[in-house]
Motif scaffolding. Structure first.
Motif, PDB file in Angstrom:
ATOM      1  N   GLU A  50       3.904  -4.716   5.403  1.00 60.98           N
ATOM      2  CA  GLU A  50       3.372  -3.373   5.577  1.00 60.98           C
ATOM      3  C   GLU A  50       4.499  -2.351   5.474  1.00 60.98           C
ATOM      4  N   THR A  51       4.192  -1.218   4.868  1.00 62.76           N
ATOM      5  CA  THR A  51       5.165  -0.128   4.816  1.00 62.76           C
ATOM      6  C   THR A  51       4.974   0.756   6.047  1.00 62.76           C
ATOM      7  N   THR A  52       5.951   1.569   6.307  1.00 64.87           N
ATOM      8  CA  THR A  52       5.853   2.506   7.427  1.00 64.87           C
ATOM      9  C   THR A  52       4.659   3.436   7.241  1.00 64.87           C
ATOM     10  N   GLU A  53       4.466   3.921   6.017  1.00 62.02           N
ATOM     11  CA  GLU A  53       3.352   4.828   5.738  1.00 62.02           C
ATOM     12  C   GLU A  53       2.013   4.150   6.007  1.00 62.02           C
ATOM     13  N   GLU A  54       1.894   2.884   5.649  1.00 66.38           N
ATOM     14  CA  GLU A  54       0.642   2.155   5.876  1.00 66.38           C
ATOM     15  C   GLU A  54       0.372   1.984   7.366  1.00 66.38           C
ATOM     16  N   LEU A  55       1.403   1.630   8.113  1.00 67.55           N
ATOM     17  CA  LEU A  55       1.237   1.461   9.556  1.00 67.55           C
ATOM     18  C   LEU A  55       0.876   2.779  10.231  1.00 67.55           C
ATOM     19  N   VAL A  56       1.531   3.864   9.814  1.00 66.72           N
ATOM     20  CA  VAL A  56       1.242   5.180  10.393  1.00 66.72           C
ATOM     21  C   VAL A  56      -0.191   5.600  10.067  1.00 66.72           C
ATOM     22  N   GLY A  57      -0.608   5.424   8.817  1.00 70.85           N
ATOM     23  CA  GLY A  57      -1.959   5.803   8.419  1.00 70.85           C
ATOM     24  C   GLY A  57      -3.026   5.043   9.189  1.00 70.85           C
ATOM     25  N   MET A  58      -2.831   3.738   9.335  1.00 64.52           N
ATOM     26  CA  MET A  58      -3.806   2.933  10.079  1.00 64.52           C
ATOM     27  C   MET A  58      -3.792   3.275  11.562  1.00 64.52           C
ATOM     28  N   ALA A  59      -2.606   3.470  12.125  1.00 65.80           N
ATOM     29  CA  ALA A  59      -2.510   3.825  13.545  1.00 65.80           C
ATOM     30  C   ALA A  59      -3.184   5.169  13.820  1.00 65.80           C
ATOM     31  N   GLN A  60      -2.980   6.134  12.936  1.00 65.22           N
ATOM     32  CA  GLN A  60      -3.627   7.438  13.123  1.00 65.22           C
ATOM     33  C   GLN A  60      -5.144   7.314  13.050  1.00 65.22           C
TER      34      GLN A  60
END
Length: 122
Positions: A50-60
């Motif tokens: 997972e990329t940081t952007e993917e983790l941030v998007g899913m977490a949001q």
């Protein structure tokens, strides 16, 4: 957009943008997808990394779905995925024990249909 679109991107080792990851998470949470496609997407994502952007998007996306409770006394939050009877039995016992001890149990879930309903005390 369908989950298949996001699955194809991940399968090709292409990163999802933050907004694409949030949208994929929303599709996972809202639709009654079959286990194979959801499993394929999540497995492909984990295998690729997972990329940081993917983790941030899913977490949001997950944070938007939480219920905010105004709890003024101690509480415990228990969660079960609902896939194993023994897991559900242990969590039921833990919920009863916590309630007997005087704690409020904010969420006890045993069915996959209630997945995606998170609770966060405020």
């Amino acid at each position: 957009m369908s989950l298949n679109y996001y699955l194809q991107k991940v399968y090709r080792h292409e990163p999802l943008s933050e907004s694409e990851a949030a949208a994929a998470c929303e599709v996972l949470m809202q639709q009654e997808l079959g286990t194979p496609i959801a499993g394929a997407f999540l497995s492909s994502l984990a295998m690729r990394g997972e990329t940081t952007e993917e983790l941030v998007g899913m977490a949001q996306n997950l944070q938007k779905r939480t219920l905010h409770l105004n709890i003024k006394e101690p509480a415990v939050d228990l969660l079960s995925c609902g896939t194993a009877n023994s897991c559900a039995a242990v969590l039921l016992g833990a919920s009863l024990l916590a309630a007997t001890a005087g704690l409020k149990v904010t969420k006890y879930m045993t069915t996959p249909s209630s997945f995606g309903q998170a609770v966060r005390p405020t």
